[in-house]
Design a protein around this motif. Structure first.
Motif, PDB file in Angstrom:
ATOM      1  N   UNK A  94     -24.572  -1.534 -34.094  1.00  0.00           N
ATOM      2  CA  UNK A  94     -25.896  -1.247 -33.543  1.00  0.00           C
ATOM      3  C   UNK A  94     -26.663  -2.514 -33.156  1.00  0.00           C
ATOM      4  N   UNK A  95     -26.147  -3.678 -33.541  1.00  0.00           N
ATOM      5  CA  UNK A  95     -26.922  -4.913 -33.373  1.00  0.00           C
ATOM      6  C   UNK A  95     -27.313  -5.169 -31.925  1.00  0.00           C
ATOM      7  N   UNK A  96     -26.345  -5.161 -31.031  1.00  0.00           N
ATOM      8  CA  UNK A  96     -26.644  -5.485 -29.637  1.00  0.00           C
ATOM      9  C   UNK A  96     -27.657  -4.515 -29.035  1.00  0.00           C
ATOM     10  N   UNK A  97     -27.500  -3.239 -29.354  1.00  0.00           N
ATOM     11  CA  UNK A  97     -28.417  -2.247 -28.790  1.00  0.00           C
ATOM     12  C   UNK A  97     -29.824  -2.383 -29.363  1.00  0.00           C
ATOM     13  N   UNK A  98     -29.916  -2.685 -30.653  1.00  0.00           N
ATOM     14  CA  UNK A  98     -31.230  -2.732 -31.285  1.00  0.00           C
ATOM     15  C   UNK A  98     -31.928  -4.088 -31.198  1.00  0.00           C
ATOM     16  N   UNK A 127     -29.960  -7.771 -40.479  1.00  0.00           N
ATOM     17  CA  UNK A 127     -29.957  -8.600 -39.264  1.00  0.00           C
ATOM     18  C   UNK A 127     -31.238  -8.390 -38.466  1.00  0.00           C
ATOM     19  N   UNK A 128     -31.664  -7.136 -38.314  1.00  0.00           N
ATOM     20  CA  UNK A 128     -32.858  -6.849 -37.532  1.00  0.00           C
ATOM     21  C   UNK A 128     -34.122  -7.370 -38.195  1.00  0.00           C
ATOM     22  N   UNK A 129     -34.124  -7.464 -39.522  1.00  0.00           N
ATOM     23  CA  UNK A 129     -35.270  -8.057 -40.215  1.00  0.00           C
ATOM     24  C   UNK A 129     -35.369  -9.534 -39.888  1.00  0.00           C
ATOM     25  N   UNK A 130     -34.239 -10.208 -39.841  1.00  0.00           N
ATOM     26  CA  UNK A 130     -34.207 -11.621 -39.453  1.00  0.00           C
ATOM     27  C   UNK A 130     -34.733 -11.780 -38.024  1.00  0.00           C
ATOM     28  N   UNK A 131     -34.296 -10.916 -37.129  1.00  0.00           N
ATOM     29  CA  UNK A 131     -34.738 -10.965 -35.735  1.00  0.00           C
ATOM     30  C   UNK A 131     -36.231 -10.676 -35.630  1.00  0.00           C
ATOM     31  N   UNK A 132     -36.707  -9.691 -36.401  1.00  0.00           N
ATOM     32  CA  UNK A 132     -38.122  -9.338 -36.377  1.00  0.00           C
ATOM     33  C   UNK A 132     -38.994 -10.496 -36.853  1.00  0.00           C
ATOM     34  N   UNK A 299     -24.990 -13.762 -42.009  1.00  0.00           N
ATOM     35  CA  UNK A 299     -25.218 -15.020 -41.301  1.00  0.00           C
ATOM     36  C   UNK A 299     -24.453 -15.055 -39.974  1.00  0.00           C
ATOM     37  N   UNK A 300     -23.240 -14.531 -39.988  1.00  0.00           N
ATOM     38  CA  UNK A 300     -22.463 -14.516 -38.764  1.00  0.00           C
ATOM     39  C   UNK A 300     -23.101 -13.673 -37.694  1.00  0.00           C
ATOM     40  N   UNK A 301     -23.639 -12.525 -38.089  1.00  0.00           N
ATOM     41  CA  UNK A 301     -24.302 -11.645 -37.125  1.00  0.00           C
ATOM     42  C   UNK A 301     -25.610 -12.266 -36.612  1.00  0.00           C
ATOM     43  N   UNK A 302     -26.358 -12.889 -37.526  1.00  0.00           N
ATOM     44  CA  UNK A 302     -27.652 -13.481 -37.147  1.00  0.00           C
ATOM     45  C   UNK A 302     -27.480 -14.714 -36.236  1.00  0.00           C
ATOM     46  N   UNK A 303     -26.365 -15.406 -36.384  1.00  0.00           N
ATOM     47  CA  UNK A 303     -26.166 -16.647 -35.615  1.00  0.00           C
ATOM     48  C   UNK A 303     -26.115 -16.410 -34.113  1.00  0.00           C
ATOM     49  N   UNK A 304     -25.796 -15.182 -33.720  1.00  0.00           N
ATOM     50  CA  UNK A 304     -25.719 -14.862 -32.298  1.00  0.00           C
ATOM     51  C   UNK A 304     -27.066 -14.573 -31.660  1.00  0.00           C
TER      52      UNK A 304
END
Length: 305
Positions: A94-98, A127-132, A299-304
């Motif tokens: 869901x990462x790319x979409x969200x 991951x989305x919390x990091x992005x937010x 961390x791997x997901x957030x690095x992108x």
């Protein structure tokens, strides 16, 4: 302790099932706040708000449709908007979409109130919390996610049925990542200060099977009815109540843990300032390995991004 009059909670995605369930839970829990529902579909937000307001006439909270600009000036901003998880779909996909959804929401909310707390419920929540946090510009302690709070509740319910002890008196957490790399902190689990695994009714319990049952429950619900919303709605409302009422209760939520250098699902005391303190958990060597796997995945997901 009840919330102060005049406090505002805004739910982004309030026209959807999770947003509406969260709003309803806030109202029935008696939280003294104005609850605003914000959604890309004004009609859906208005319909949910009108319906929920019918339940509020004998309670201190109120509910109405709101705007993104109003939401940006709220005391607590709850993010439930996002692409829906499909049957058998891992949360990581869901990462790319969200990502784009979160970025757009934060742009629409600005300027965001400096003291606002953001609670992310959308998945993958760590991951989305990091992005937010990065896109909102708020301090890390003011941006949290629902984390493994619901997973831990599911665990406690299962353990309660085994031990005969109330789930409120069982201290056990699902930790690490809210997703495929979460794990149970059996070493720290206890009842009245005594190790959970020493309880007489835990003898012979297949811990791996129990873990799998907890891990798969969301997928079972999604397969049966399309999505989960009642459980997570109550969890989000309880976390919001802790933020507004300064309860300093400990929850396994997504928070930035300095010693690991990332957002992750980990026990933290929640109050007015968001995360008041992140707490350490005693783990054995095997659990430490599982924790590192979860950290590496996050961390791997957030690095992108």
């Amino acid at each position: 302790m009840s919330a102060s009059v005049g406090q505002r909670v805004s739910i982004i995605g309030g026209g959807g099932n999770v947003g509406a369930a969260t709003a309803f839970a806030l109202i029935v829990k008696g939280v003294s706040a104005e609850v605003l529902l914000v959604d890309v579909s004004d009609k859906a937000a208005e319909g949910q708000a009108l319906d929920i307001s019918d339940a509020s006439f004998s309670l201190p909270g109120t509910c109405r449709k709101g705007s993104y600009k109003e939401a940006g000036q709220s005391d607590v901003i709850i993010i439930t908007a996002g692409a829906r998880q499909q049957p058998n779909e891992p949360r990581s996909s869901l990462i790319d979409r969200n990502y784009k959804v979160i970025q757009s929401i934060m742009d629409s909310l600005k300027p965001i109130k400096a003291t606002a707390k953001i609670l992310v419920v959308s998945n993958p929540v760590d991951v989305l919390t990091d992005i937010a946090q990065k896109t909102s510009g708020l301090p890390r302690h003011q941006v949290i996610g629902s984390g493994t709070y619901l997973d831990s509740g599911r665990l406690r319910n299962e353990l309660s049925s085994i031990t005969g002890v109330s789930p409120r008196s069982i201290h056990a957490y699902m930790l690490g990542e809210h997703g495929d790399n979460q794990f149970t902190g059996w070493s720290a689990a206890n009842i009245a200060g005594r190790p959970l695994l020493d309880h007489s009714r835990m003898k012979g319990v297949d811990l791996d099977s129990l873990y799998e049952k907890i891990q798969r429950k969301a997928y079972v619900i999604i397969d049966a009815k399309g999505s989960t919303f009642y459980g997570i709605g109550m969890c989000a409302a309880t976390l919001t109540q802790a933020l507004l009422s300064n309860t300093s209760q400990v929850f396994p939520v997504t928070n930035y843990v300095e010693q690991y250098g990332c957002y992750m699902s980990w026990p933290a005391a929640i109050g007015y300032d968001g995360v008041e303190q992140s707490l350490d958990v005693k783990l054995d060597d095997e659990e430490r390995k599982k924790l590192q796997t979860a950290i590496d995945a996050i961390k791997g997901a957030c690095s992108g991004y």
